[in-house]
Scaffold this active site. Structure first.
Site, PDB file in Angstrom:
ATOM      1  N   GLY A   1      43.714  38.217  41.616  1.00 33.28           N
ATOM      2  CA  GLY A   1      44.147  36.889  42.067  1.00 33.28           C
ATOM      3  C   GLY A   1      43.023  36.093  42.711  1.00 33.28           C
ATOM      4  N   CYS A   2      42.228  36.762  43.516  1.00 35.34           N
ATOM      5  CA  CYS A   2      41.123  36.087  44.203  1.00 35.34           C
ATOM      6  C   CYS A   2      40.054  35.655  43.201  1.00 35.34           C
ATOM      7  CB  CYS A   2      40.529  36.999  45.273  1.00 35.34           C
ATOM      8  SG  CYS A   2      41.750  37.429  46.535  1.00 35.34           S
ATOM      9  N   THR A   3      39.829  36.483  42.200  1.00 33.20           N
ATOM     10  CA  THR A   3      38.856  36.136  41.159  1.00 33.20           C
ATOM     11  C   THR A   3      39.346  34.932  40.363  1.00 33.20           C
ATOM     12  OG1 THR A   3      38.104  38.428  41.023  1.00 33.20           O
ATOM     13  CG2 THR A   3      37.652  37.016  39.118  1.00 33.20           C
TER      14      THR A   3
ATOM     15  N   LYS B   1      40.946  39.364  49.321  1.00 37.25           N
ATOM     16  CA  LYS B   1      39.922  40.387  49.066  1.00 37.25           C
ATOM     17  C   LYS B   1      39.097  40.020  47.844  1.00 37.25           C
ATOM     18  CE  LYS B   1      39.565  45.411  49.158  1.00 37.25           C
ATOM     19  NZ  LYS B   1      38.865  45.617  50.378  1.00 37.25           N
TER      20      LYS B   1
ATOM     21  N   ALA C   1      38.984  31.744  42.656  1.00 34.34           N
ATOM     22  CA  ALA C   1      37.604  31.320  42.876  1.00 34.34           C
ATOM     23  C   ALA C   1      36.971  30.814  41.578  1.00 34.34           C
ATOM     24  CB  ALA C   1      36.789  32.467  43.470  1.00 34.34           C
TER      25      ALA C   1
END
Length: 151
Positions: A45-47, A40, A50
């Site tokens: 975590g995704c931030t 998401k 990326a």
């Protein structure tokens, strides 16, 4: 969940990027590619993952890699995520989960004792011939570039 593995041919994925433009594997044919799936946009975590890739694009490019991210987020959410952090690679919006299912990264997950369906954070390294060289299933979000470069 039938995840693609090392030696498999990459599916001819397609979707819309963060600007709503069509994007597909054809755009990267003949190039080495990092395709990372994340659950998401704009979550911690995704931030971290990326941003780590974005901060190290030169190191990845030095090894010949282009980078593409993908999740089931809307184009608008991908655009907000990309603009907020200044990503220099495309983020694919796969709301219909066609790409996600083609790579086999959708399936049962557990969080705090609850089971649900979702995207498994996974990265695929694809060679110039469209063959998967490596699959990283245990992604270290803050040190993901080093995981990719350690061959």
């Amino acid at each position: 969940m039938n995840m693609l593995k090392e030696g498999d041919k990459v599916p001819n994925f397609k979707g819309l990027d963060q600007d709503g433009n069509p994007i597909s594997y054809e755009d990267f044919k003949g190039e080495k590619l990092v395709v990372f799936f994340y659950p998401k946009a704009s979550t911690p975590g995704c931030t971290a993952e990326a941003c780590n890739l974005n901060d190290n694009l030169d190191a990845l490019a030095a090894k010949g890699y282009k980078v593409v991210g993908a999740s089931a987020d809307t184009v608008r959410r991908q655009k907000n995520f990309s603009e907020k952090y200044g990503f220099k690679f495309p983020l694919i919006s796969d709301e219909n989960k066609e790409m996600i299912e083609a790579f086999g990264v959708w399936g049962p997950k557990k969080f705090m004792g609850k089971e649900y369906e979702g995207i498994h954070r996974t990265t695929f390294l694809i060679d110039e011939n469209g063959i998967i060289e490596r699959v990283i299933k245990k992604v270290k979000t803050k040190d993901h570039t080093n995981q990719i470069l350690e061959n």
